[in-house]
Scaffold this motif. Structure first.
Motif, PDB file in Angstrom:
ATOM      1  N   LEU A   1      -4.882   7.869  24.066  1.00 50.68           N
ATOM      2  CA  LEU A   1      -3.508   7.558  23.653  1.00 50.68           C
ATOM      3  C   LEU A   1      -3.367   7.283  22.160  1.00 50.68           C
ATOM      4  N   VAL A   2      -2.326   7.873  21.570  1.00 45.35           N
ATOM      5  CA  VAL A   2      -1.819   7.450  20.269  1.00 45.35           C
ATOM      6  C   VAL A   2      -0.308   7.282  20.423  1.00 45.35           C
ATOM      7  N   GLU A   3       0.194   6.081  20.201  1.00 44.01           N
ATOM      8  CA  GLU A   3       1.628   5.842  20.273  1.00 44.01           C
ATOM      9  C   GLU A   3       2.249   6.203  18.925  1.00 44.01           C
ATOM     10  N   VAL A   4       3.082   7.229  18.919  1.00 39.02           N
ATOM     11  CA  VAL A   4       3.783   7.649  17.705  1.00 39.02           C
ATOM     12  C   VAL A   4       5.146   6.962  17.718  1.00 39.02           C
ATOM     13  N   VAL A   5       5.356   6.074  16.754  1.00 36.90           N
ATOM     14  CA  VAL A   5       6.514   5.181  16.792  1.00 36.90           C
ATOM     15  C   VAL A   5       7.552   5.598  15.756  1.00 36.90           C
ATOM     16  N   LYS A   6       8.738   5.894  16.213  1.00 35.88           N
ATOM     17  CA  LYS A   6       9.850   6.286  15.352  1.00 35.88           C
ATOM     18  C   LYS A   6      10.531   5.033  14.809  1.00 35.88           C
ATOM     19  N   THR A   7      10.668   4.959  13.497  1.00 31.00           N
ATOM     20  CA  THR A   7      11.386   3.835  12.905  1.00 31.00           C
ATOM     21  C   THR A   7      12.885   4.152  12.886  1.00 31.00           C
ATOM     22  N   GLU A   8      13.647   3.252  12.314  1.00 23.90           N
ATOM     23  CA  GLU A   8      15.087   3.489  12.182  1.00 23.90           C
ATOM     24  C   GLU A   8      15.375   4.679  11.275  1.00 23.90           C
ATOM     25  N   TYR A   9      14.390   5.036  10.450  1.00 21.86           N
ATOM     26  CA  TYR A   9      14.630   6.050   9.422  1.00 21.86           C
ATOM     27  C   TYR A   9      13.817   7.330   9.600  1.00 21.86           C
ATOM     28  N   THR A  10      12.778   7.321  10.415  1.00 24.42           N
ATOM     29  CA  THR A  10      11.867   8.461  10.511  1.00 24.42           C
ATOM     30  C   THR A  10      12.602   9.735  10.890  1.00 24.42           C
ATOM     31  N   SER A  11      12.322  10.803  10.157  1.00 20.95           N
ATOM     32  CA  SER A  11      12.956  12.086  10.455  1.00 20.95           C
ATOM     33  C   SER A  11      12.296  12.730  11.660  1.00 20.95           C
TER      34      SER A  11
ATOM     35  N   LEU B   1       0.831  -1.200   0.000  1.00 22.83           N
ATOM     36  CA  LEU B   1       0.000   0.000   0.000  1.00 22.83           C
ATOM     37  C   LEU B   1       0.866   1.251   0.000  1.00 22.83           C
ATOM     38  N   PHE B   2       1.833   1.321   0.895  1.00 25.26           N
ATOM     39  CA  PHE B   2       2.688   2.501   0.974  1.00 25.26           C
ATOM     40  C   PHE B   2       3.564   2.641  -0.269  1.00 25.26           C
ATOM     41  N   ALA B   3       4.095   1.532  -0.763  1.00 28.39           N
ATOM     42  CA  ALA B   3       4.932   1.577  -1.969  1.00 28.39           C
ATOM     43  C   ALA B   3       4.121   2.071  -3.163  1.00 28.39           C
ATOM     44  N   ARG B   4       2.865   1.666  -3.217  1.00 28.82           N
ATOM     45  CA  ARG B   4       1.981   2.087  -4.320  1.00 28.82           C
ATOM     46  C   ARG B   4       1.643   3.565  -4.208  1.00 28.82           C
ATOM     47  N   LEU B   5       1.280   4.002  -3.009  1.00 30.42           N
ATOM     48  CA  LEU B   5       0.922   5.400  -2.806  1.00 30.42           C
ATOM     49  C   LEU B   5       2.104   6.327  -3.061  1.00 30.42           C
ATOM     50  N   GLU B   6       3.286   5.859  -2.735  1.00 24.05           N
ATOM     51  CA  GLU B   6       4.486   6.679  -2.896  1.00 24.05           C
ATOM     52  C   GLU B   6       4.671   7.128  -4.344  1.00 24.05           C
ATOM     53  N   LYS B   7       4.164   6.351  -5.267  1.00 19.67           N
ATOM     54  CA  LYS B   7       4.308   6.683  -6.694  1.00 19.67           C
ATOM     55  C   LYS B   7       3.321   7.759  -7.134  1.00 19.67           C
TER      56      LYS B   7
ATOM     57  N   GLU C   1       9.778  -2.292   9.296  1.00 24.07           N
ATOM     58  CA  GLU C   1       9.611  -3.340   8.289  1.00 24.07           C
ATOM     59  C   GLU C   1       8.528  -2.968   7.284  1.00 24.07           C
ATOM     60  N   ILE C   2       7.481  -2.299   7.754  1.00 28.35           N
ATOM     61  CA  ILE C   2       6.404  -1.875   6.857  1.00 28.35           C
ATOM     62  C   ILE C   2       6.919  -0.887   5.806  1.00 28.35           C
ATOM     63  N   SER C   3       7.948  -0.120   6.159  1.00 25.72           N
ATOM     64  CA  SER C   3       8.506   0.870   5.230  1.00 25.72           C
ATOM     65  C   SER C   3       9.477   0.274   4.218  1.00 25.72           C
ATOM     66  N   ALA C   4       9.717  -1.029   4.275  1.00 31.04           N
ATOM     67  CA  ALA C   4      10.810  -1.656   3.530  1.00 31.04           C
ATOM     68  C   ALA C   4      10.766  -1.415   2.022  1.00 31.04           C
ATOM     69  N   LYS C   5       9.586  -1.362   1.426  1.00 38.11           N
ATOM     70  CA  LYS C   5       9.476  -1.234  -0.022  1.00 38.11           C
ATOM     71  C   LYS C   5       9.398   0.221  -0.501  1.00 38.11           C
ATOM     72  N   CYS C   6       9.491   1.159   0.437  1.00 35.10           N
ATOM     73  CA  CYS C   6       9.395   2.570   0.087  1.00 35.10           C
ATOM     74  C   CYS C   6      10.781   3.179  -0.121  1.00 35.10           C
ATOM     75  N   GLU C   7      10.831   4.152  -0.991  1.00 38.46           N
ATOM     76  CA  GLU C   7      12.086   4.869  -1.236  1.00 38.46           C
ATOM     77  C   GLU C   7      12.335   5.902  -0.155  1.00 38.46           C
ATOM     78  N   HIS C   8      11.280   6.612   0.240  1.00 37.73           N
ATOM     79  CA  HIS C   8      11.412   7.678   1.232  1.00 37.73           C
ATOM     80  C   HIS C   8      10.993   7.172   2.604  1.00 37.73           C
ATOM     81  N   LYS C   9      11.825   6.341   3.183  1.00 36.20           N
ATOM     82  CA  LYS C   9      11.511   5.723   4.468  1.00 36.20           C
ATOM     83  C   LYS C   9      11.461   6.731   5.613  1.00 36.20           C
ATOM     84  N   GLU C  10      12.097   7.871   5.409  1.00 31.30           N
ATOM     85  CA  GLU C  10      12.160   8.866   6.473  1.00 31.30           C
ATOM     86  C   GLU C  10      10.809   9.491   6.782  1.00 31.30           C
TER      87      GLU C  10
END
Length: 314
Positions: free
Chosen positions: A149-159, A99-105, A124-133
């Motif tokens: 509550l909303v847990e905002v989760v920072k990935t390894e790449y999130t800016s 879904l994210f890889a498709r929307l990114e286009k 892991e969900i961001s794996a197929k995206c170019e702009h993982k940040e």
């Protein structure tokens, strides 16, 4: 402040999140659906707000205003101008990744992608995206339109810019965002919740107390004070030395299994599926305890009543 929001998925969580985002001043919310099968998610929003109207928390006119700010789309091209996307599709890794890889286009390179997964790694969900940040987790808790509550989760790449923007959006929507600085299984609250469940199940499994007693002990002791006295304030209240002394004695005796309790497997094999179990000859559905359909309905309906009372004193 962002104003063009897209919710991908029109189930229970998708409708509730669209409702939440529509409460932001100037917001335009689009629910991106894969098909027009099933109920219109805007009717789900009206259903969510029915009790709030009955309790005098909001007016019927406010409900109409919220619903009027939500539109429906079926094609990616219809949401190309979206600024923040929140996916609420089924918990299937490939489905979320694609879904994210498709929307990114299709969408702007500045668009932010958020995943409402409760268990899967946003990294892991961001794996197929170019702009993982630009991808992070936004874990809403059910019922999302009531639980703050909303847990905002920072990935390894999130800016940091993306994290700050998402936190501000959640605040504008009236939620309580909590930053999870590391992408770890269970994030923050589920780790604590399931640590409690593990110990509760172990107490039953070891014959220390039956299920009814375990839940009664929880409800009539620390469960009552948790909203006012959470764990680390409680530790500070009693003092670090006492916390150390207690842990030095008791931690060695607490459950520390890294696999589900064997009692759960036994219950699964016996069809003890809780509320979802088949009714027996007496019309009861069994898990750790047994319930009639009337009792199940009362518990389900009572949760929202309880939360509205807690949050709005209504």
């Amino acid at each position: 402040m962002l104003s063009k929001f897209v919710v991908c998925g029109s189930g229970m969580m998708g409708a509730a999140i669209a409702q939440i985002l529509a409460s932001i001043d100037g917001a335009q919310v689009t629910i991106l659906r894969s098909s027009n099968r099933g109920a219109d998610p805007r009717e789900k929003v009206r259903g969510n707000m029915k009790q709030l109207v009955e309790k005098g928390v909001v007016t019927p006119e406010y409900v109409d205003e919220i619903v009027s700010k939500i539109s429906i789309a079926f094609e990616d091209s219809e949401v190309a101008d979206g600024e923040l996307f929140i996916e609420c599709v089924p918990e299937v890794m490939e489905l979320k990744q694609d879904l994210f890889a498709r929307l990114e286009k299709t969408v702007s390179e500045k668009a932010i992608f958020c995943t409402n997964t409760s268990v899967m790694s946003p990294t892991e969900i961001s794996a197929k995206c170019e702009h993982k940040e630009r991808i992070c987790g936004t874990h809403f808790w059910n019922p999302a339109f009531l639980i703050p509550l909303v847990e905002v989760v920072k990935t390894e790449y999130t800016s940091d810019e993306v994290i700050n923007t998402v936190m501000e959006v959640m605040k504008a929507a009236g939620k309580q965002p909590c930053l999870c600085k590391k992408d770890v299984p269970g994030f923050i609250a589920n780790r604590m919740q399931h640590a409690l469940w593990r110990e509760a199940i172990a107490i039953v499994d070891e014959g220390i107390a039956d299920a009814e007693t375990v839940d009664l002990a929880c409800k009539t002791s620390f469960g009552l004070r948790l909203p006012y006295l959470p764990p680390l304030v409680n530790s500070d209240m009693v003092g670090t030395q006492l916390t150390w002394n207690i842990h030095s004695y008791v931690l060695a005796h607490l459950a520390d299994n890294h696999e589900p309790s064997p009692i759960l497997k036994t219950m699964l094999d016996e069809g003890k599926l809780g509320f979802r179990a088949e009714a027996d000859a007496e019309g009861k559905r069994t898990g750790f305890m047994s319930y009639t359909d009337e009792e199940i309905a009362k518990i389900n309906a009572g949760l929202n009543e309880y939360l509205i009372k807690m949050l709005y004193d209504k």
